[in-house]
Design a protein around this motif. Structure first.
Motif, short mmCIF file in Angstrom:
data_model
loop_
_atom_site.label_atom_id
_atom_site.label_comp_id
_atom_site.label_asym_id
_atom_site.label_seq_id
_atom_site.Cartn_x
_atom_site.Cartn_y
_atom_site.Cartn_z
N UNK A 1 20.40 -6.57 -46.10
CA UNK A 1 22.09 -6.61 -46.30
C UNK A 1 21.86 -6.08 -47.34
N UNK A 2 20.76 -5.97 -48.82
CA UNK A 2 20.42 -5.13 -50.03
C UNK A 2 20.21 -3.27 -49.08
N UNK A 3 19.89 -3.14 -47.85
CA UNK A 3 20.07 -2.13 -47.44
C UNK A 3 20.79 -1.57 -46.85
N UNK A 4 21.81 -2.23 -46.48
CA UNK A 4 22.88 -1.88 -45.87
C UNK A 4 23.70 -0.84 -47.27
N UNK A 5 24.23 -2.63 -48.78
CA UNK A 5 24.28 -1.88 -49.64
C UNK A 5 24.66 -0.57 -50.09
N UNK A 6 23.12 -0.77 -50.10
CA UNK A 6 22.92 0.66 -50.42
C UNK A 6 22.56 2.07 -50.02
N UNK A 7 23.25 1.00 -48.97
CA UNK A 7 23.50 2.96 -48.26
C UNK A 7 24.85 3.19 -48.34
N UNK B 1 24.51 -0.56 -38.23
CA UNK B 1 23.29 -1.05 -38.66
C UNK B 1 23.40 -2.57 -37.24
N UNK B 2 22.69 -2.31 -37.01
CA UNK B 2 21.52 -3.76 -35.96
C UNK B 2 21.92 -4.97 -36.84
N UNK B 3 22.58 -5.94 -37.58
CA UNK B 3 21.71 -7.26 -37.97
C UNK B 3 21.41 -8.24 -37.01
N UNK B 4 21.07 -8.19 -35.38
CA UNK B 4 20.28 -8.93 -35.26
C UNK B 4 18.54 -9.01 -36.17
N UNK C 1 18.61 6.42 -45.55
CA UNK C 1 18.74 7.12 -44.54
C UNK C 1 20.06 6.95 -44.05
N UNK C 2 20.81 6.11 -44.16
CA UNK C 2 22.06 6.43 -43.68
C UNK C 2 23.09 6.14 -44.23
#
Length: 375
Positions: free
Chosen positions: A274-280, A328-331, A366-367
């Motif tokens: 979730x940090x990765x998603x938020x930062x992107x 994003x795939x949150x599985x 990267x995204x």
């Protein structure tokens, strides 16, 4: 509108952080031999004794006591004056096999289920180059600098903590309102010498000069002597510094700690993702800050819910969630594989906060470029 926001951090030798680092060092030892190990190990350090407990499912074999003593030595507890010397403490170990009922929910036939139920948060903001809130970033950097200078000043002990208060006006930082810095020291050193050193070599080196004002309050070892410290003076426990580990209070926390848990435990892996998603999203320009919340159920691969809150948003929440679902795939399986979370690297994250290090897989952006099409 003016407001003051405060965040704290602690040194690697703080009793709670000692326990976090030992728990993660044990996890790393398992993952080096068995990347699929299921580990949940916690420590308590009190006076001259360390207790290690938890549950593990793994083909690997780890000498808990050796790992613990080596970690304690590395942190700096190598002198009997501190009362908690790595080769002179009692170590008690009570670790058993992970429950088959839990393992059944995690090790699915064709997938990986969440290792437990829980609520996880991810956060990023554009206040600093690390995409972290300024008070938290400064307090963490202050602790990192504090531990660095201990190599040159042997009268500074391992234990320490700090706090930074930043004043905001209309959402922008305008000054550092207060700094608190405390560190353990040997009995023979004068308090004023400690205060002078920490001011010149830590505070002056870390704090941005443009935010230091005449009315900035500085408190160094405010209670006076700090000779008795570490586990000898205060009990330490794995997982008790969860706000220090994340965002310094700028974002909510679901309550689950990180250290000592393998990545099947979504307390850790989902919070990283979730940090990765938020930062992107912030890097792509969706908002000046993004807070994500996901809820997971034990044995289920995907989250039951996903919510987003944004500051200065350039898109609707509906559009932001659409972008997340399409990119994003949150599985649980994907989180572990995409971020390479089975590699042994956790003990290096267990001090000064888990986020903001460019070497971490969950800090990559990267995204961000592809996400701009949603703006």
């Amino acid at each position: 509108m003016k407001k003051i926001i405060t965040s704290e951090s602690v040194a690697a030798g703080h009793p709670d952080k000692v326990c976090d680092q030992i728990s993660d060092a044990i996890l790393d030892a398992y993952l080096r031999e068995d990347p699929n190990a299921h580990v949940a190990v916690e420590c308590m350090a009190a006076f001259d004794t360390l207790y290690i407990s938890g549950e593990v499912a793994s083909k690997a074999r780890v000498n808990y006591e050796n790992v613990a003593r080596e970690t304690i030595k590395r942190i700096g507890y190598d002198d009997p004056e501190y009362g908690f010397k790595y080769d002179d403490i009692n170590v008690f170990v009570k670790v058993h096999e992970q429950s088959a009922d839990i393992d059944m929910g995690v090790s699915l036939k064709d997938d990986i289920g969440a290792g437990d139920q829980g609520i996880m948060y991810g956060f990023a903001c554009d206040e600093t180059e690390a995409y972290l809130p300024l008070p938290y970033y400064l307090s963490s950097q202050m602790m990192r600098r504090l531990d660095e200078i201990k190599k040159d000043y042997e009268f500074l002990g391992p234990d320490g903590k700090g706090e930074v208060s930043v004043e905001y006006e209309d959402g922008k930082p305008v000054r550092i309102a207060a700094i608190v810095l405390s560190n353990q020291h040997r009995a023979h050193i004068e308090l004023e010498d400690v205060r002078k050193l920490l001011k010149e070599e830590v505070i002056d080196k870390v704090m941005p000069s443009e935010l230091m004002k005449e009315d900035t309050e500085i408190f160094i070892n405010p209670t006076g002597r700090f000779v008795i410290g570490g586990p000898f003076g205060d009990t330490g426990l794995t997982g008790r510094k969860i706000i220090v580990d994340t965002y310094g209070g700028a974002a909510p926390h679901g309550g689950g700690a990180f250290s000592g848990k393998d990545p099947s435990k979504v307390d850790r892996s989902a919070a990283y993702y979730l940090r990765y998603v938020a930062k992107n999203l912030v890097t792509a320009g969706f908002a000046s800050s993004v807070t994500l919340q996901a809820g997971y159920c034990i044995g289920r691969p995907l989250p039951l819910s996903l919510n987003i809150t944004m500051t200065d948003a350039k898109v609707s929440e509906e559009t932001a969630l659409k972008a997340i679902n399409e990119n994003f795939d949150l599985s649980v399986r994907n989180i572990i594989e995409e971020l390479d979370l089975r590699s042994a690297h956790y003990s290096e994250l267990a001090a000064y906060g888990h986020f903001g290090r460019e070497t971490s897989s969950f800090e990559k952006t990267d995204k961000a470029e592809s996400l701009k099409k949603y703006l």
